[in-house]
Design an enzyme around this catalytic site. Structure first.
Site, PDB file in Angstrom:
ATOM      1  CG  ASP A  99      -2.239   0.772   1.024  1.00 42.70           C
ATOM      2  OD1 ASP A  99      -2.418   1.540   0.403  1.00 42.70           O
ATOM      3  OD2 ASP A  99      -3.308  -0.226   1.539  1.00 42.70           O
ATOM      4  CG  ASP A 200      -4.615   5.811   0.919  1.00 39.19           C
ATOM      5  OD1 ASP A 200      -5.758   5.038   1.237  1.00 39.19           O
ATOM      6  OD2 ASP A 200      -4.376   6.810   1.482  1.00 39.19           O
ATOM      7  CD  GLU A 257      -8.937   4.701  -1.191  1.00 40.11           C
ATOM      8  OE1 GLU A 257      -9.843   4.460  -0.412  1.00 40.11           O
ATOM      9  OE2 GLU A 257      -7.967   5.527  -0.916  1.00 40.11           O
ATOM     10  CG  HIS A 329      -8.957  -1.169   4.801  1.00 43.87           C
ATOM     11  ND1 HIS A 329      -8.664  -1.196   3.445  1.00 43.87           N
ATOM     12  CD2 HIS A 329      -8.383   0.110   4.971  1.00 43.87           C
ATOM     13  CE1 HIS A 329      -8.387  -0.167   2.736  1.00 43.87           C
ATOM     14  NE2 HIS A 329      -7.927   0.568   3.795  1.00 43.87           N
ATOM     15  CG  ASP A 330     -11.330   2.012   3.817  1.00 40.45           C
ATOM     16  OD1 ASP A 330     -10.767   2.066   5.080  1.00 40.45           O
ATOM     17  OD2 ASP A 330     -10.690   2.573   2.754  1.00 40.45           O
TER      18      ASP A 330
HETATM   19  C1  GLC Z   1      -8.130   5.286   2.036  1.00 37.73           C
HETATM   20  C2  GLC Z   1      -7.850   4.122   3.016  1.00 37.73           C
HETATM   21  C3  GLC Z   1      -8.279   4.383   4.474  1.00 37.73           C
HETATM   22  C4  GLC Z   1      -7.723   5.603   4.971  1.00 37.73           C
HETATM   23  C5  GLC Z   1      -7.644   6.767   3.928  1.00 37.73           C
HETATM   24  C6  GLC Z   1      -6.583   7.780   4.595  1.00 37.73           C
HETATM   25  O1  GLC Z   1      -9.204   5.801   1.989  1.00 37.73           O
HETATM   26  O2  GLC Z   1      -8.335   3.245   2.521  1.00 37.73           O
HETATM   27  O3  GLC Z   1      -8.422   3.279   5.136  1.00 37.73           O
HETATM   28  O4  GLC Z   1      -8.322   5.995   6.136  1.00 37.73           O
HETATM   29  O5  GLC Z   1      -7.346   6.375   2.732  1.00 37.73           O
HETATM   30  O6  GLC Z   1      -5.424   7.351   4.146  1.00 37.73           O
END
Ligand code: GLC
Length: 555
Positions: A99, A200, A257, A329-330
């Protein structure tokens, strides 16, 4: 790293290391824990593992706040452990994806410490640091977790910008020095042998030039985060440079993402020819039930899913490639998220698996999804670790919802739903740790666990294995990778059906999203390759009577 676009054949298993397996009894999952469970991971048939962040971090956002990009956090082990994991995984034909959190770092990172010690010095320009106005922060931007996106720097007239929590200051990508630092970090991990990155919050890298205040969109007078940072024009230059300087050199797999990418820009991101990334996640059906705030409940049904999936397919055409997800995980657990009460069982869960794993794109299975792990529903908000659960709870209370109502929103959407310890067995704490787990195990672990499902030929776990194998190594692999995806029988309610086709070879995927039977004409499809009721052949000639939540793959 072999062939261009090799990632099309991959099946990815997402690991949340903190909750996967604890090898030393401190209650926190670790890298040696993953190493000890490699047999299990390999048995799933996956070819890539993505590790949620394991770098040094004060863990204000569970590792998404990085204080040292070059070192593994001691709670997870050390750099040698990671080298060993990369090596042992490679020997089993499994690549490791890290990540990469490069939109922001931790407020404990030395860059930030130096920046706040001297807000006019060279490190200040690694961040967005601006003088406040008389009335407060430099502008009216709201952050993701609610409230102003600016935090004052103590004893100075300055503020710094953060898209996420205040412990996650945003990095200033306009500064070439910062970009060099980031490229160095990414190359460091590539040189170690990782096969790619999950990037991310990657569409947040660029902020609206001049950092202007915007017309407010809430009673707080603030402007939502996606209006000033998500996919702002000009971001492409950063992304192209990053690709060229790092992962583009070695043909690594990258998955963004990437919120806010519009249809017209999609091919810049994910074209199989030359996108910034190998793929971005298809989040078209994630959080189908709520708005930005979880108390803004939205109406949806199976037709909504059908429409959104079709829309994605149309936008991707033959050149776009996406990461196919049901959970991460979100997000909450998919059984609770996508199925009504009557389908929250083996049939509904295996139906979702078929719907996901036969689609065009690279599938991502999130740890525990393969055994049907479920949401939790803790009584008190204080039991929740997830930062966003707390801000969402506050918002619901502020809007006048009762405590019970506010907690119901948390139960359905909390990120802790997917972060509870992995359920290995019926031993104490689900066999995850011999110590006290950092987050309580879901109390259903005695019924839902790996040990139990290993003993049952017809378990969800074995269903996932079967489908993954069909995808990666069967006579159907080619059509499942490269075939088109076309939705059919659209007029039939609660039926999700699509055809994969390549050079005349066809597969038919049927998902009966309801607790009633449904009779369908099958046309030329006559061979059953997989059926969650275990039916092996058709008895009805041209027709099939689908049972409640039956899912079938036909050729
Ligand atoms: C992304 C991650 C999340 C995190 C956010 C800030 O959305 O998946 O878990 O809180 O980024 O880094």
């Amino acid at each position: 790293m072999a062939e261009k676009n090799w990632y099309k054949n991959a099946v990815v298993y997402q690991l949340y290391p903190k909750s996967f397996y604890d090898s030393n009894g401190d209650g926190i999952g670790d890298i040696r824990g993953i190493i000890q469970k490699l047999d299990y991971i390999q048995s799933l048939g996956v070819t890539v593992i993505w590790l949620c962040p394991v770098y040094c971090s004060p863990m204000k956002d569970n590792g998404y706040d990085i204080s040292d990009y070059y070192r593994i956090d001691p709670s997870f082990g050390n750099n040698d452990d990671l080298d060993e994991l990369i090596e042992l995984s490679r020997a089993r034909g499994i690549g490791v994806v890290m990540d990469m959190v490069v939109n922001h770092c931790s407020d404990q990172h030395e860059w930030f410490q130096k920046a706040i010690a001297d807000p006019e010095g060279p490190f200040a320009d690694y961040f967005y640091i601006r003088k406040g106005q008389q009335s407060g922060p430099p502008n009216n931007w709201r952050c993701w977790f609610g409230g102003s996106a600016w935090e004052p720097i103590e004893n100075t007239p300055y503020y710094y910008l953060h898209v996420f929590t205040k412990q996650q200051p945003d990095l200033n990508w306009e500064n070439p020095k910062l970009r060099e630092e980031i490229f160095r970090i990414m190359n460091f991990w590539l040189d170690k042998g990782v096969v790619g990155f999950r990037l991310d919050a990657i569409t947040d890298l660029k902020k609206l030039p001049g950092l202007p205040s915007l017309p407010p969109d809430g009673e707080d007078g603030l402007a939502a985060v996606n209006r000033w940072t998500e996919n702002v024009p000009g971001i492409g230059a950063f992304l192209s440079e990053m690709k060229e300087r790092t992962y583009g050199r070695v043909n690594a797999m990258t998955v963004g993402e990437a919120g806010g990418v519009k249809a017209g820009e999609l091919m810049d991101y994910i074209s199989l020819d030359d996108g910034y990334f190998s793929m971005i996640f298809d989040f078209s059906i994630s959080r189908v039930n709520v708005g930005f705030y979880w108390c803004d409940v939205l109406d949806w049904n199976t037709e909504t899913l059908k429409q959104r999936l079709q829309q994605t397919v149309k936008q991707n055409g033959s050149l776009g490639w996406m990461g196919i997800v049901l959970e991460n995980h979100d997000q909450p657990r998919c059984i609770d998220h996508f199925l009504p009460e009557s389908g929250r069982n083996f049939y509904g869960a295996s139906l979702l698996a078929l719907m996901q794993l036969m689609r065009r794109g690279t599938p991502f299975v999130y740890q525990g999804q393969e055994i049907g792990m479920r949401n939790v529903a803790w009584a008190d908000i204080q039991e929740y670790d997830d930062v966003s659960s707390h801000s969402q709870y506050q918002e619901a209370k502020r809007r006048g919802f009762s405590d019970a109502q506010a907690m119901a929103f948390i139960h359905s959407m909390s990120r802790d739903n997917s972060r509870t310890p992995f359920q290995w067995s019926s031993a104490l704490s689900a066999g995850f740790t011999t110590g006290k787990p950092w987050l309580k195990a879901n109390e259903q672990y005695a019924q839902i666990n790996v040990e139990k499902q290993e003993q049952d030929q017809r378990s969800l776990l074995n269903w996932y294995r079967k489908l993954i194998k069909l995808r990666t190594s069967s006579p159907w692999t080619e059509v499942l990778i490269d075939g088109s995806e076309e939705y059919v029988y659209q007029e039939i309610p609660n039926l999700l059906a699509y055809v994969r086709e390549l050079n005349g070879q066809k597969l038919f995927i049927l998902c009966n999203f309801q607790d009633r039977e449904q009779v369908l004409a099958l046309g030329t499809f006559q061979t059953i390759l997989a059926d969650n009721y275990g039916r092996a052949c058709l008895t009805d000639g041209q027709k099939i009577t689908l049972r409640p939540y039956e899912a079938v793959l036909l050729a």
